[in-house]
Design a protein around this motif. Sequence first.
Motif, PDB file in Angstrom:
ATOM      1  N   ARG A  88       9.103   6.604   1.543  1.00  0.00           N
ATOM      2  CA  ARG A  88       9.574   5.937   0.327  1.00  0.00           C
ATOM      3  C   ARG A  88       8.406   5.281  -0.402  1.00  0.00           C
ATOM      4  O   ARG A  88       7.566   4.623   0.206  1.00  0.00           O
ATOM      5  N   ILE A  89       8.363   5.468  -1.707  1.00  0.00           N
ATOM      6  CA  ILE A  89       7.382   4.817  -2.573  1.00  0.00           C
ATOM      7  C   ILE A  89       8.120   3.872  -3.506  1.00  0.00           C
ATOM      8  O   ILE A  89       9.218   4.182  -3.979  1.00  0.00           O
ATOM      9  N   GLY A  90       7.528   2.727  -3.780  1.00  0.00           N
ATOM     10  CA  GLY A  90       8.122   1.765  -4.698  1.00  0.00           C
ATOM     11  C   GLY A  90       7.464   1.832  -6.061  1.00  0.00           C
ATOM     12  O   GLY A  90       6.289   2.166  -6.182  1.00  0.00           O
ATOM     13  N   SER A 112       6.921  12.369  -6.971  1.00  0.00           N
ATOM     14  CA  SER A 112       7.254  11.844  -5.644  1.00  0.00           C
ATOM     15  C   SER A 112       8.205  12.774  -4.915  1.00  0.00           C
ATOM     16  O   SER A 112       8.027  13.088  -3.731  1.00  0.00           O
ATOM     17  N   TYR A 117       8.847  12.579  -1.042  1.00  0.00           N
ATOM     18  CA  TYR A 117       9.080  11.138  -0.963  1.00  0.00           C
ATOM     19  C   TYR A 117      10.222  10.740  -1.893  1.00  0.00           C
ATOM     20  O   TYR A 117      10.441  11.362  -2.939  1.00  0.00           O
ATOM     21  N   SER A 120      11.866   4.345  -5.040  1.00  0.00           N
ATOM     22  CA  SER A 120      12.713   3.185  -5.328  1.00  0.00           C
ATOM     23  C   SER A 120      12.061   2.419  -6.465  1.00  0.00           C
ATOM     24  O   SER A 120      10.894   2.025  -6.356  1.00  0.00           O
ATOM     25  N   LEU A 139      11.224  -4.373  -3.152  1.00  0.00           N
ATOM     26  CA  LEU A 139      10.623  -3.097  -2.727  1.00  0.00           C
ATOM     27  C   LEU A 139       9.979  -3.210  -1.348  1.00  0.00           C
ATOM     28  O   LEU A 139      10.111  -2.311  -0.509  1.00  0.00           O
ATOM     29  N   GLN A 142      12.169  -2.844   1.579  1.00  0.00           N
ATOM     30  CA  GLN A 142      12.545  -1.461   1.907  1.00  0.00           C
ATOM     31  C   GLN A 142      11.436  -0.727   2.650  1.00  0.00           C
ATOM     32  O   GLN A 142      11.540   0.467   2.904  1.00  0.00           O
ATOM     33  N   VAL A 144       8.445   0.163   1.692  1.00  0.00           N
ATOM     34  CA  VAL A 144       7.794   1.233   0.947  1.00  0.00           C
ATOM     35  C   VAL A 144       6.369   1.405   1.463  1.00  0.00           C
ATOM     36  O   VAL A 144       5.714   0.450   1.867  1.00  0.00           O
TER      37      VAL A 144
END
Length: 367
Positions: A88-90, A112, A117, A120, A139, A142, A144
């Motif tokens: 996951r990337i923020g 992404s 990925y 968020s 973020l 989560q 990230v």
Amino acid sequence: MELRVLPSSSWRVSRGISRGSEMAAGTAPNIRDVAELAGVSHQTVSRVINDHPSIQPQTRARVEAAIKTLGYRPNSAARSLARMRTGRIGAIVDSPEHFGPMNTLRGVEVASRRAGYFLSSVSVNDDSVDAINQSLEFLLDQNVEGLCLIAPRLPLLEVIRRRGLQIPSVVIATDTAHLVDDNGLQASVDQELGTRMMVDYLLELGHTRIAHLSGPHDWGDARSRRATFEATLAAHGLTPAAIVEGDWSPDSGFAAGPGLIEGTGATAVFSANDQMALGLVHYLSEVGLRVPDDVSVVGFDNTPESAHMIPPLTTVRQNFEKLGEMAIGSLLARIKGARVERETLRTQPSLVVRSSAGPRPATQRSR
């Protein structure tokens, strides 16, 4: 038993004693007990337990004190799971209602997803330090793996820089003076190139009295386009016919009309975006001036509507998909451990010629 880090919260201390008594009775404390005692979220407790680098020292101290008070023992299996990559990337995006930030976010999201990925994202629309910090905490909670900051204005970057970030990040912004760290990644469309291409095009058409409808001064793109506009004219021994600042909206383009046209001798106007150009063309029609016969009007962005204006607008296309690919590619390289020095990435814009710009009129207007 005393919790020194929260001396003013006596009810939390007494609750800590109560939890200690429950432990003696065979009921072990859990992560939510620690979060309640420390005054943080359970996700923050998890990040402290897993030694996440984004935690501020004072927050870490509160959580560690609560863990010690309650005698909490983290589950080793849960810790191992938390340390796995989340995929996951923020992203924090400033002013997403505008064309540039909105399409930049879309480009980042597509890039992404192609890389496997999830993205968020949260948006901020003002300069509130609390709002920006809350967005960042959301973020980080989560877990990230990296952060993308879409920052057309400086306040977002200033807040993040003061706070500090210990996870890989990339800034998508024209300004380079306020990167998140000294070895930061920065990506943008080459605003200077796009502006030079447009001004050179107007000069080739014979225009020497060119006005500029600029964007708001607190936007990096607007400042870059204005500065390059002035520098390009100066390189040809020319000065602007007029410069009026708008707010990116068609209404501001309409309102700027008199200042750009009346008494300036302008035969062409370079608008810093297509939406303001739309309002300006409306104004010119209202006062009986034809585009491009009397005044040429050009824009920047290549919005979907620009091809259907009357006349269709000559403008500059920004490749947001390519921008997202470059930004996410470099960010993922850092996430995976690559040593990347401070890097500035640029995508090239392109000129889109339509029919809103023509040769300089042979005769000077009376107004």
